[in-house]
Scaffold this motif. Structure first.
Motif, PDB file in Angstrom:
ATOM      1  N   SER B  88      -4.420   4.165  35.544  1.00  0.00           N
ATOM      2  CA  SER B  88      -4.298   2.854  35.216  1.00  0.00           C
ATOM      3  C   SER B  88      -4.283   2.133  36.315  1.00  0.00           C
ATOM      4  O   SER B  88      -4.511   0.806  36.218  1.00  0.00           O
ATOM      5  N   ARG B  89      -3.532   2.452  37.205  1.00  0.00           N
ATOM      6  CA  ARG B  89      -3.198   1.479  38.414  1.00  0.00           C
ATOM      7  C   ARG B  89      -4.651   1.276  39.148  1.00  0.00           C
ATOM      8  O   ARG B  89      -4.858   0.077  39.375  1.00  0.00           O
ATOM      9  N   VAL B  90      -5.367   2.422  39.547  1.00  0.00           N
ATOM     10  CA  VAL B  90      -6.827   2.194  39.873  1.00  0.00           C
ATOM     11  C   VAL B  90      -7.805   1.283  38.913  1.00  0.00           C
ATOM     12  O   VAL B  90      -8.498   0.190  39.435  1.00  0.00           O
ATOM     13  N   ALA B  91      -7.750   1.638  37.821  1.00  0.00           N
ATOM     14  CA  ALA B  91      -8.677   0.906  36.831  1.00  0.00           C
ATOM     15  C   ALA B  91      -8.139  -0.444  36.766  1.00  0.00           C
ATOM     16  O   ALA B  91      -8.995  -1.344  36.389  1.00  0.00           O
ATOM     17  N   GLY B  92      -7.006  -0.806  36.871  1.00  0.00           N
ATOM     18  CA  GLY B  92      -6.632  -2.556  37.215  1.00  0.00           C
ATOM     19  C   GLY B  92      -6.697  -3.166  38.449  1.00  0.00           C
ATOM     20  O   GLY B  92      -6.257  -4.251  38.429  1.00  0.00           O
ATOM     21  N   ALA B  93      -6.972  -2.136  39.149  1.00  0.00           N
ATOM     22  CA  ALA B  93      -7.260  -2.924  40.542  1.00  0.00           C
ATOM     23  C   ALA B  93      -8.236  -3.659  40.748  1.00  0.00           C
ATOM     24  O   ALA B  93      -9.398  -3.694  39.810  1.00  0.00           O
ATOM     25  N   ARG B  94      -8.492  -4.812  41.726  1.00  0.00           N
ATOM     26  CA  ARG B  94      -9.481  -5.652  42.007  1.00  0.00           C
ATOM     27  C   ARG B  94     -10.884  -4.746  42.444  1.00  0.00           C
ATOM     28  O   ARG B  94     -10.440  -3.912  43.357  1.00  0.00           O
ATOM     29  N   PRO B  95     -11.760  -4.960  41.761  1.00  0.00           N
ATOM     30  CA  PRO B  95     -13.090  -3.998  42.086  1.00  0.00           C
ATOM     31  C   PRO B  95     -13.699  -4.445  43.343  1.00  0.00           C
ATOM     32  O   PRO B  95     -14.931  -4.801  43.368  1.00  0.00           O
ATOM     33  N   ASP B  96     -13.030  -4.239  44.565  1.00  0.00           N
ATOM     34  CA  ASP B  96     -13.638  -4.987  45.790  1.00  0.00           C
ATOM     35  C   ASP B  96     -13.882  -3.547  46.865  1.00  0.00           C
ATOM     36  O   ASP B  96     -13.920  -4.083  47.927  1.00  0.00           O
ATOM     37  N   GLY B  97     -13.296  -2.488  46.456  1.00  0.00           N
ATOM     38  CA  GLY B  97     -13.318  -1.393  47.528  1.00  0.00           C
ATOM     39  C   GLY B  97     -11.876  -1.234  48.091  1.00  0.00           C
ATOM     40  O   GLY B  97     -12.115  -0.517  49.103  1.00  0.00           O
ATOM     41  N   PRO B 116      -3.953   8.114  27.255  1.00  0.00           N
ATOM     42  CA  PRO B 116      -3.736   7.241  28.329  1.00  0.00           C
ATOM     43  C   PRO B 116      -4.096   5.930  28.039  1.00  0.00           C
ATOM     44  O   PRO B 116      -4.904   5.690  27.330  1.00  0.00           O
ATOM     45  N   ALA B 117      -3.489   5.004  28.699  1.00  0.00           N
ATOM     46  CA  ALA B 117      -3.729   3.484  28.564  1.00  0.00           C
ATOM     47  C   ALA B 117      -5.115   3.394  29.138  1.00  0.00           C
ATOM     48  O   ALA B 117      -5.934   2.632  28.664  1.00  0.00           O
ATOM     49  N   LYS B 118      -5.688   4.211  30.323  1.00  0.00           N
ATOM     50  CA  LYS B 118      -6.791   3.944  30.609  1.00  0.00           C
ATOM     51  C   LYS B 118      -7.316   5.380  30.840  1.00  0.00           C
ATOM     52  O   LYS B 118      -6.649   6.160  31.174  1.00  0.00           O
ATOM     53  N   THR B 119      -8.820   5.530  30.685  1.00  0.00           N
ATOM     54  CA  THR B 119      -9.410   6.956  30.557  1.00  0.00           C
ATOM     55  C   THR B 119     -10.338   7.250  31.668  1.00  0.00           C
ATOM     56  O   THR B 119     -10.361   6.146  32.521  1.00  0.00           O
ATOM     57  N   TYR B 120     -10.941   7.978  31.822  1.00  0.00           N
ATOM     58  CA  TYR B 120     -11.707   8.473  33.162  1.00  0.00           C
ATOM     59  C   TYR B 120     -12.930   7.260  32.702  1.00  0.00           C
ATOM     60  O   TYR B 120     -13.618   6.985  33.707  1.00  0.00           O
TER      61      TYR B 120
END
Lengths: 491, 327
Positions: B88-97, B116-120
């Motif tokens: 969920s941390r990565v899924a919520g991160a800014r998609p800029d690399g 989980p809150a975020k899935t694959y």
């Protein structure tokens, strides 16, 4: 020997030891977490000091867990849970400095004993470790559970109820055999089950804080002197039997991957009581009751390295972190490690020796500060411990869910105490539940449902027999006490 | 400011993309000049604890990746929730690399086993690097010399097979092999690879299924023998060990290791990773290191990786359903 080599070992060993003691004396941080926190700092070191530092951190952590166990009724690590019983009782009697001295001295002896086993008998002990099968672990679990019979305090029935509660908590999480999620309600936080240490911190520490808040502070005895009192000769003699039992149990338990120091500490505590000259003092501030578990869990820290170094099989969660350290430095534990990287192995031996000895010095330096801290006015202290518990628990996974578990366990403990249910059986249930269930079912899957498999394993049979002795002994004692009470009544 | 920097780096990228075409004609390409990256610091998140599988993978990778991408990589361990926290941390991160995730089957398993809150599906697979070597092993002084011996034994009476964890791919593979060979074998799951190894060494189990890295110490000491691999082809370093498939049982397991990121990553970031992965897999020094631990290079660029992960998840899901782990 090369002086630089020695100095490197010395520095690494002291650094690891100090961090281990300090880290594990924070409630909620288990020995493995303390080591995992140290691990990234060893990446840049050469392999030998890195591994020595981790091994000594393990030693320090196994010892350090007893400090909060004695001072604030919170086991710093899983394996210090048994120390809480008599250690905290001694503290309440104003003998904290004495209890800490005994735990320090027993820890040093236990560590040296485990180290001697590690250095001299790695080969035969490694062969012994291979004899343990799922049935053996099941037997060990039952032996551990049988200790409940003597930990229950006044009522065996209440003790057994608490144990069942602990076993129920242990069923939460992924099913160990089929992989089905049990009682997780879809929450990923519960997939790995409930960490026993959090339950302990909640039951012991949070409950204690809640109870103490309700007691007027005037009724509390003044605290102990801040000078640590290492045992003198008469005391050394008195606790030597308990330490011997602790060392033996701990050294053997270390070999059993998965069992770990907590089971060893409880079994050592129970055996020390059975063989003690004053078993009635146990639970009421017995010095032996501190010596036995502390000798045991420190011995585990050394012998757990035997299956790790000889097979690459970690004997405990902490040993698993050490395994990670070895792998990161490109060292492959296993039969060949002793030939290819003998400097690392020798380093571990020397470093552990230095760490065991320096524990006395570092302990006597750190402990007065700790005792001074817990002698502060109660309101400040309570707030401080709360902060310590919450932050310590949160640090483990940066998860407020874990903090919630600790607080829930604390609330549960408050009611358990109110209704007179003992905590220790519940704690043992949480620790042993997984071990017992998974190995019981694993054995039956292996045998295709045939119960005969439990009686084909001689070590398991021995465990069952000892467990039966303990339970029958406790029942007889209880019956005798009842009869005596009746006799006194009629007389 | 960020926009300006992104724009400039995009410009730099275009220049770079055009550059080699011109340069190639003039001179031999210079030995790896690191490609500029729009962020000075890139956080690589893993759910594994320090020293465990994905953590070691990332830390090794980063050491060589810095030769090809001009930025500073930081590895962060976001343990807990069987990977759900990292997810969920990565899924919520800014998609800029600036934040990426070490993707392994774990993140799919956690998504399938719990809610989980975020899935694959909330992550975008970026590029795959490796396939782990999954092997069947037995103790050297035991009665089994080949996979056939093992299967025969299970056919004649009853086999005792082991896998490290109940909800693992290894267990699924063993169950699939049991079904494919139509034999009677108990597949026993354990509390991890060490526990499993003891039971293989002391003869409680006929065989175990595990990652080759977990058994390397015993393998090199000659205590265990490899019978077969579950990979689609034979693995580096062990050319004589057959695959399960070539022995006639249609069971293949590809335990992948790659990088995923938040959804909506810009195409230039995806391209940097695609290219860097290809280059690093051919880096002679890195190659030596990963071949030594029997990792198989398996470069899957982003345009194919999504479908690969989706198929993997679908397969795993039906396997988990078949063995009753999920409904």
């Amino acid at each position: 020997m090369d002086i630089i080599y020695f100095l490197t070992i010395f520095a690494a060993s002291i650094a690891g030891l100090v961090w281990g003691i300090l880290g594990s004396s924070l409630p909620g941080l288990s020995a493995s977490i303390v080591m995992a926190l140290l691990l990234p700092f060893t990446y840049t070191l050469p392999p030998m000091p890195a591994i020595v530092m981790l091994a000594c951190c393990y030693i320090g952590a196994e010892y350090g867990g007893s400090i909060p166990a004695i001072l604030i009724r919170t086991p710093g690590t899983n394996s210090a849970a048994a120390t809480v019983i008599d250690g905290y009782e001694m503290n309440r009697q104003g003998r904290a400095n004495e209890a800490l001295g005994i735990s320090l001295w027993s820890g040093v002896l236990g560590g040296l004993c485990g180290l001697a086993m590690l250095v001299m008998f790695t080969e035969p002990l490694a062969r012994l470790a291979l004899l343990f099968r799922p049935t053996t672990y099941f037997g060990l679990g039952i032996l551990g559970l049988s200790v409940i019979a003597s930990l229950s305090g006044k009522s065996l029935l209440k003790g057994a109820t608490a144990a069942v509660l602990g076993l129920m908590i242990a069923t939460i999480g992924t099913d160990p055999i089929s992989g089905v999620s049990r009682f997780t309600f879809g929450s990923p936080d519960l997939l790995e089950g409930i960490t026993p240490l959090f339950v302990m911190v909640g039951l012991f520490a949070v409950t204690e804080l809640m109870t103490r808040t309700g007691v007027p502070s005037a009724s509390i005895k003044p605290g102990a002197s801040i000078r640590v009192r290492l045992p003198r000769w008469p005391m050394m003699k008195k606790i030597s039997r308990a330490q011997g039992i602790g060392c033996t149990v701990g050294s053997l338990e270390g070999l059993m991957p998965g069992a770990g120091g907590s089971v060893a500490a409880f079994i050592a505590y129970n055996e020390a009581r059975r063989w003690s000259k004053e078993p009635e003092k146990f639970g009421k501030g017995s010095e032996e009751g501190v010596a036995a578990p502390e000798a045991a869990n420190n011995a585990v820290a050394s012998t757990a390295l035997i299956p790790l170094l000889s097979f690459g099989i970690p004997g405990s969660n902490s040993a698993a972190v050490l395994l990670g350290g070895l792998l990161i430095h490109g060292l492959l534990p296993g039969p060949r490690l002793f030939e290819t990287n003998s400097d690392v192995v020798t380093g571990i031996y020397i470093g552990s020796f230095i760490a065991d000895i320096s524990q006395i010095v570092i302990g006597t330096l750190i402990l007065p500060v700790c005792i001074w801290l817990v002698n502060r006015p109660r309101p400040y202290l309570a707030a401080f411990i709360y902060a310590l518990i919450v932050s310590g628990t949160y640090t483990v996974h940066q998860s407020s869910f874990d903090v919630g578990i600790v607080m829930t366990a604390g609330l549960l403990g408050y009611f358990m105490r109110y209704f007179g249910f003992p905590f220790l059986p519940a704690v043992l249930g949480v620790i042993l539940g997984g071990l017992i269930e998974s190995n019981y079912r694993r054995s039956l899957v292996l045998s295709g449902g045939d119960f005969g498999i439990f009686f084909e394993d001689p070590i398991a049979i021995a465990f069952f027999a000892i467990a039966a002795l303990i339970v029958v002994g406790a029942l007889v004692n209880e019956a005798r006490a009842a009869m005596r009470a009746r006799a006194a009544w009629s007389a | 400011m960020r926009k300006l920097r992104n724009f400039l780096s995009a410009l730099a990228l275009t220049a770079l993309a055009a550059g080699p075409a011109v340069a190639a004609a003039a001179a031999p390409p210079p030995a790896n000049v690191p490609v500029p990256y729009p962020h000075r610091v890139v956080t690589l998140v893993t759910h594994s604890s320090p020293g465990a599988g994905s953590d070691v993978f990332l830390r090794e990778l980063v050491r060589y990746l810095q030769k090809y991408i001009k930025t500073t990589f930081i590895v962060e361990n976001d343990e807990g929730g069987s990977g759900a926290k990292a997810l969920s941390r990565v899924a919520g991160a800014r998609p800029d690399g600036s934040m990426m995730y070490a993707a392994t089957p774990t993140y799919i398993l956690t998504s399938l086993l719990s809610k989980p809150a975020k899935t694959y599906r909330d992550l975008q697979p970026v590029v795959n690097f490796f396939t782990d070597s999954e092997v069947i092993y037995t103790r050297t002084d035991g009665p089994y010399k080949t996979l056939k011996d093992l299967i025969d034994r299970a056919r004649a009476s009853r086999g005792r097979w082991g896998a490290a964890n109940p909800a693992s791919l290894e267990r699924q593979a063993a169950e699939q092999l049991r079904i494919a060979a139509k034999v009677n074998a108990a597949v026993v799951s354990h509390d991890g690879g060490g526990d499993l190894m003891i039971n293989v060494l002391n003869g409680t189990l006929d065989m175990g299924v595990g990652e080759i890295e977990e058994i390397r110490a015993q393998l090199e000491a000659g205590k265990v023998r490899l019978l077969a691999v579950f990979n689609s082809q034979r693995i580096p370093g062990h050319p004589n060990v057959p695959t399960v498939k070539e022995l006639g049982y249609n069971v293949v397991m590809e335990k992948f290791r790659g990088i995923a990121g938040p959804k909506g990553l810009p195409p230039e970031i995806l391209k940097i990773w695609d290219d860097a992965a290809l280059k690093i897999l051919n880096d002679p020094e890195y190659k030596q290191r990963y071949l030594a631990v029997s990792l198989m290079a398996n470069h899957i660029p982003h345009d194919k990786y999504g479908a690969f992960v989706e198929k993997f998840a679908a397969d795993t899901s039906s396997l988990l359903k078949a063995s009753g782990v999920i409904k």
